[in-house]
Design an enzyme around this catalytic site. Structure first.
Site, PDB file in Angstrom:
ATOM      1  N   CYS A 382      -2.697   6.902   0.838  1.00  0.00           N
ATOM      2  CA  CYS A 382      -3.369   6.788  -0.463  1.00  0.00           C
ATOM      3  C   CYS A 382      -4.842   7.196  -0.356  1.00  0.00           C
ATOM      4  O   CYS A 382      -5.130   8.372  -0.258  1.00  0.00           O
ATOM      5  CB  CYS A 382      -3.175   5.390  -1.033  1.00  0.00           C
ATOM      6  SG  CYS A 382      -3.214   5.415  -2.830  1.00  0.00           S
ATOM      7  N   HIS A 508       2.576   4.667  -0.890  1.00  0.00           N
ATOM      8  CA  HIS A 508       2.431   3.547   0.064  1.00  0.00           C
ATOM      9  C   HIS A 508       3.753   3.302   0.790  1.00  0.00           C
ATOM     10  O   HIS A 508       4.496   2.390   0.427  1.00  0.00           O
ATOM     11  CB  HIS A 508       1.994   2.275  -0.682  1.00  0.00           C
ATOM     12  CG  HIS A 508       0.590   2.338  -1.139  1.00  0.00           C
ATOM     13  ND1 HIS A 508      -0.468   1.966  -0.338  1.00  0.00           N
ATOM     14  CD2 HIS A 508       0.053   2.759  -2.306  1.00  0.00           C
ATOM     15  CE1 HIS A 508      -1.593   2.151  -1.000  1.00  0.00           C
ATOM     16  NE2 HIS A 508      -1.307   2.626  -2.190  1.00  0.00           N
ATOM     17  N   GLU A 510       4.301   1.911   3.478  1.00  0.00           N
ATOM     18  CA  GLU A 510       4.347   0.626   4.204  1.00  0.00           C
ATOM     19  C   GLU A 510       5.181  -0.424   3.474  1.00  0.00           C
ATOM     20  O   GLU A 510       5.698  -1.348   4.104  1.00  0.00           O
ATOM     21  CB  GLU A 510       2.926   0.106   4.467  1.00  0.00           C
ATOM     22  CG  GLU A 510       2.133  -0.377   3.257  1.00  0.00           C
ATOM     23  CD  GLU A 510       1.346   0.720   2.533  1.00  0.00           C
ATOM     24  OE1 GLU A 510       1.727   1.895   2.658  1.00  0.00           O
ATOM     25  OE2 GLU A 510       0.369   0.382   1.827  1.00  0.00           O
TER      26      GLU A 510
HETATM   27  N1  GLN Z   1      -8.843   4.448  -5.111  1.00  0.00           N
HETATM   28  C1  GLN Z   1      -7.839   5.453  -5.006  1.00  0.00           C
HETATM   29  C2  GLN Z   1      -7.152   5.716  -6.335  1.00  0.00           C
HETATM   30  O1  GLN Z   1      -7.223   4.897  -7.226  1.00  0.00           O
HETATM   31  C3  GLN Z   1      -6.803   5.115  -3.946  1.00  0.00           C
HETATM   32  C4  GLN Z   1      -5.972   3.937  -4.287  1.00  0.00           C
HETATM   33  C5  GLN Z   1      -5.257   3.367  -3.100  1.00  0.00           C
HETATM   34  O2  GLN Z   1      -5.560   3.683  -1.968  1.00  0.00           O
HETATM   35  N2  GLN Z   1      -4.304   2.491  -3.339  1.00  0.00           N
HETATM   36  O3  GLN Z   1      -6.543   6.731  -6.513  1.00  0.00           O
END
Ligand code: GLN
Length: 554
Positions: A382, A508, A510
């Protein structure tokens, strides 16, 4: 057979591991052939943990349906096969919000709205939602500790619940602490007595007590607890602190016959327990053949639960590869202060997890540069993808002022930016791109090889995206897009061409890793780190032999 209910409450102190115990109970019942569902009630007022800081609440665990939930649901998913949805996590805020919305709509036909029965009915409705024909047991965990003001309506609701569905269909399990006082050289049962009497004052008589202890619980203490709490002696169960791993919890509950007791008390028709694979898993955890060190470079490192699922997923990959994964938790700002070489020298792999906001970004970018230049396996998740994109833009493509518009709204090269549909959103709660989305992978990419499939689905929680205007420029310099949304518009995976393993994802992964089924990308990453470590070892060995055999002129 009617659906049965187990309610898990906690006493004396928080952080007793109620989530893990509930998950373990679910697992044992599943492994006795029963179909279970798990849910958690959190007494705080936030509608969900999505808007809470990781410092306050640890990780926000995201489900397929996009629900932002408590991290205990991660335990449920890792330990059982029970499907989870937004019906599996309710907070006081969410319950009240629903009641207030109904009141505003006029659903209550002018009546006065009260905690009992309106709030308690709403809570009972949330339990009942999981009570479907294809379910044998619903396990409901009540967050917080008995005696908390916020928890009262939940306890009242679960008390009423057994009157609604029949006492024989409900089981109350209370998890409590038996502290050991070193000075007195004694385990103390009084806090447990008090906590159970508090429960009984509300009208809940626990059927089973699970006693968290540091040392073995004596027969006398168990008898005393049984007597004072009106619980059968055989239902006073010890759950001692685990020496090695959380994977011991279900097995220790089995040796204390918890599963048999539950089956008997609820009159369940269950087969015998099948848990050999779990025993093997524990054996592998306790006897690793290799070791590898992974640095997780993040912003919320000090809170040990902030990246919970990441640490778990690394563990799972280690188990699959018969390796112990040592995690070095690195505060991103430390890399900024001390320099990457100093903080990350000798590391076998670097992972940058998700995150929000500007703090620590420079350190993450330094860490990524180090991974890229030194050929250290890198896994970005992310924000870990977005920072990898910024690093590449600045240091390889030559776009010095590149940034994400999250960090700098006016930067000349917004290599990561908001999508049109995210522009208009001003509310904070539940407004990100959330939940499971499909992704198409490029044939032959690391991602494709790891997954063994060209189409995958992963969970998301973000607002910002790779800016497509830069795709070609990046590819020309060696950063390839190897996964996109099916329409090709959203970048989901990037990889470096001239690097042993440099991969970052917008999703994600994970959240979908399990102890017995390590996530393919984590496995691929840890394998790459192991390979690097082995390579280094051989290099060092060769250098040692060379210097030992070198003839020194007299
Ligand atoms: N801040 C970034 C976004 O909103 C990444 C979000 C995250 O890592 N969950 O796109």
């Amino acid at each position: 057979m009617p659906c049965k209910h187990i309610f898990v409450t906690g006493g004396v102190v928080s952080s007793l591991g109620k989530g893990l115990t509930s998950a373990s109970i679910g697992m044992l019942l599943e492994r006795r052939g029963l179909r279970v569902r798990l849910q958690k009630f959190d007494p705080y007022i936030n509608v969900d943990p999505g808007t809470m800081s990781p410092y306050q609440h640890g990780e926000v665990y995201v489900l397929d349906d996009g629900a932002e939930t408590d991290l205990d649901l991660g335990h449920y998913e890792r330990f059982t096969n029970a499907p989870l949805s937004r019906d599996c996590n309710y907070t006081t805020g969410r319950i009240y919000l629903s009641v207030i919305e109904k009141e505003r709509r006029g659903d209550y036909l002018g009546r006065t709205i009260q905690v009992i029965p309106h709030i308690t009915d709403e809570i009972k409705g949330a339990v009942r939602k999981l009570r479907t024909d294809d379910v044998d047991v619903v396990i409901t965990e009540i967050g917080g500790t008995v005696g908390d003001i916020e928890g009262m309506p939940f306890l009242e609701a679960i008390r009423q619940f057994s009157l609604d569905v029949g006492k024989q269909n409900c089981l109350y399990i209370h998890l409590t602490l038996i502290p050991y006082l070193k000075a007195a050289r004694e385990a103390k049962t009084k806090p447990t007595q008090h906590s159970v009497s508090e429960l009984r004052a509300i009208g809940i008589q626990p059927d089973i007590l699970i006693c968290r202890t540091e040392r073995e619980m004596s027969k006398e203490d168990a008898e005393k607890i049984a007597q004072f709490t009106n619980v059968e002696l055989r239902a006073v169960i010890e759950e001692r602190d685990k020496e090695f791993s959380i994977y011991e919890v279900p097995l220790s509950l089995v040796s204390n016959k918890l599963d048999e007791l539950i089956v008997e008390k609820l009159g369940l028709r269950a087969r015998s327990l099948e848990i050999d694979d779990w025993r093997q898993l524990l054996h592998r955890v306790m006897h690793p053949e290799h070791e590898v060190t992974i640095a997780v470079v993040g912003k919320y490192i000090k809170h040990h639960d902030a990246y919970k699922s990441i640490y778990e997923a690394l563990d799972h990959a280690g188990i699959a590869l018969s390796s112990r994964v040592l995690v070095r938790k690195v505060e991103a700002e430390e890399v900024e202060r001390e320099g990457a070489e100093r903080v990350l020298g000798g590391i076998d792999g670097i992972l940058v997890p998700g995150g929000f906001g500007d703090r620590g970004i420079a350190g993450k970018i330094e860490a990524i540069r180090f991974a890229r230049e030194r050929q250290v396996p890198y896994f970005g998740i992310c924000l870990g993808l977005q920072t990898a994109v910024i690093e590449f833009a600045r240091n390889v493509v030559g776009l010095e002022d590149a940034n994400s518009t999250e960090m700098d709204g006016n930067c000349p090269h917004p290599v990561v930016c908001l999508l049109d549909e995210q522009f208009a959103i001003t509310h904070k709660g539940g407004t990100m791109r959330l939940g499971s989305y499909p992704c198409l992978l490029t044939e032959g990419s690391h991602a494709h090889r790891a997954y063994g499939s060209l189409e995958v689905k992963e969970r998301h929680r973000h607002r910002y995206e790779f800016n497509n205007q830069y795709r070609q420029q990046f590819a020309a310099h060696g950063m390839k897009v190897t996964g996109t949304s099916p329409d090709g518009k959203l970048v989901e995976v990037i990889e470096l061409t001239n690097h042993p393993w440099f991969l970052a994802v917008q999703c994600h992964p994970e959240f979908k890793s399990k102890p017995i089924q390590a996530h393919p990308l984590f496995r691929g990453f840890v394998q790459a780190a192991l390979t690097r470590r082995e390579g280094k070892k051989k290099e060092n060995e060769a250098a040692r032999v060379r210097s030992a055999t070198a003839v020194t002129p007299a």
